[in-house]
Scaffold this motif. Sequence first.
Motif, PDB file in Angstrom:
ATOM      1  N   GLY A  35      -7.530 -29.937  45.037  1.00 55.77           N
ATOM      2  CA  GLY A  35      -8.395 -30.207  46.175  1.00 55.77           C
ATOM      3  C   GLY A  35      -9.705 -29.458  46.095  1.00 55.77           C
ATOM      4  O   GLY A  35     -10.755 -29.954  46.538  1.00 55.77           O
ATOM      5  N   SER A  36      -9.671 -28.257  45.533  1.00 53.62           N
ATOM      6  CA  SER A  36     -10.906 -27.504  45.324  1.00 53.62           C
ATOM      7  C   SER A  36     -11.698 -28.082  44.159  1.00 53.62           C
ATOM      8  O   SER A  36     -12.926 -28.195  44.209  1.00 53.62           O
ATOM      9  CB  SER A  36     -10.580 -26.032  45.054  1.00 53.62           C
ATOM     10  OG  SER A  36      -9.911 -25.450  46.160  1.00 53.62           O
ATOM     11  N   ILE A  37     -10.989 -28.489  43.100  1.00 54.18           N
ATOM     12  CA  ILE A  37     -11.654 -29.033  41.915  1.00 54.18           C
ATOM     13  C   ILE A  37     -12.394 -30.324  42.248  1.00 54.18           C
ATOM     14  O   ILE A  37     -13.504 -30.559  41.751  1.00 54.18           O
ATOM     15  CB  ILE A  37     -10.632 -29.257  40.786  1.00 54.18           C
ATOM     16  CG1 ILE A  37     -10.106 -27.903  40.279  1.00 54.18           C
ATOM     17  CG2 ILE A  37     -11.257 -30.046  39.628  1.00 54.18           C
ATOM     18  CD1 ILE A  37      -8.896 -28.014  39.374  1.00 54.18           C
ATOM     19  N   VAL A  38     -11.803 -31.172  43.092  1.00 50.25           N
ATOM     20  CA  VAL A  38     -12.493 -32.437  43.401  1.00 50.25           C
ATOM     21  C   VAL A  38     -13.765 -32.207  44.201  1.00 50.25           C
ATOM     22  O   VAL A  38     -14.689 -33.034  44.149  1.00 50.25           O
ATOM     23  CB  VAL A  38     -11.566 -33.450  44.123  1.00 50.25           C
ATOM     24  CG1 VAL A  38     -10.412 -33.854  43.223  1.00 50.25           C
ATOM     25  CG2 VAL A  38     -11.066 -32.919  45.451  1.00 50.25           C
ATOM     26  N   LEU A  39     -13.858 -31.121  44.953  1.00 49.59           N
ATOM     27  CA  LEU A  39     -15.113 -30.795  45.632  1.00 49.59           C
ATOM     28  C   LEU A  39     -16.216 -30.549  44.600  1.00 49.59           C
ATOM     29  O   LEU A  39     -17.343 -31.007  44.755  1.00 49.59           O
ATOM     30  CB  LEU A  39     -14.934 -29.569  46.522  1.00 49.59           C
ATOM     31  CG  LEU A  39     -14.008 -29.722  47.733  1.00 49.59           C
ATOM     32  CD1 LEU A  39     -13.772 -28.354  48.388  1.00 49.59           C
ATOM     33  CD2 LEU A  39     -14.590 -30.694  48.748  1.00 49.59           C
TER      34      LEU A  39
END
Length: 285
Positions: free
Chosen positions: A114-118
């Motif tokens: 979820g952080s990586i997709v940001l």
Amino acid sequence: MTTITTSDQAVTLAEGVTLQVRRWHQPGGSDHTLVLLHEALGNIELWRDFPMQLARATGLDVLAYDRRGYGSSTPEAYPRPMDYLEVEGEVWLPRLLEALALDQVILVGHSDGGSIVLVGAGAMPDRVTGLVTMAPHITVDRLTIQGIRETAERYRTTDLPERLARRHGERGRLLFDAWQDTWLDPEFQQRMNFEPWLARIRCPTLVLQGENDEYGLPEQVHSIVERLGARARGLMVPEAGHFPHAQQPEFVVSAIRSFVTSIIIEPGEGEGGSASARSNGDSNQ
């Protein structure tokens, strides 16, 4: 019901890196692809039937892959760099999408993913048409630290090592240590900064978090939505913890389906969404 097929593929990228990919294909394909990024101790297999649920509900192709160090993908170097989340989103995710010629994607990430997709959405504003982030972190808060420490205690006192070994083989211990050592490192906590990436996101965004998430405060959601403004919507998932897609799958799949339908609109179709998203999604209600 529409027949959705699956395929597995090893995709070789630069620097000798190979990523293991699984795809769920619509009979006629789809213009957009949902791309799933797993959590810190996840892999393709641990998504279980969630990708198929999304494919059926949205009418879109779905792709999930093992990041470096996971599943059958190329091993990862340890210790991890303090900016490993940014590296995954800025370097390896774009390289994978480029290798597969995927030009219109909706990113769906959970926890670390979820952080990586940001980062990915900020790095590829022309390629990413939508963003769903579940239980993301843009800071390390008190619940994050508490949750990791409690999980580390379970690792020492329960059968958690054996369960991780069943999921990840000999990589289980490496992945667990990489996770806890990195996130509990004061340097990592101080350097974690997603502001530059959030400022570059241009696509509609859905931010999901379980009401009882044991690894992150609700402020994680509020902060992301506040920074993204009108293009973002936050949604707390009732009776769910850190794994809302597994704990409340119907709620989460329905929310993602509605989100996807709202942003994929063919010319002349108005607010109804794309024909493929409507027809395939409605057939599974």
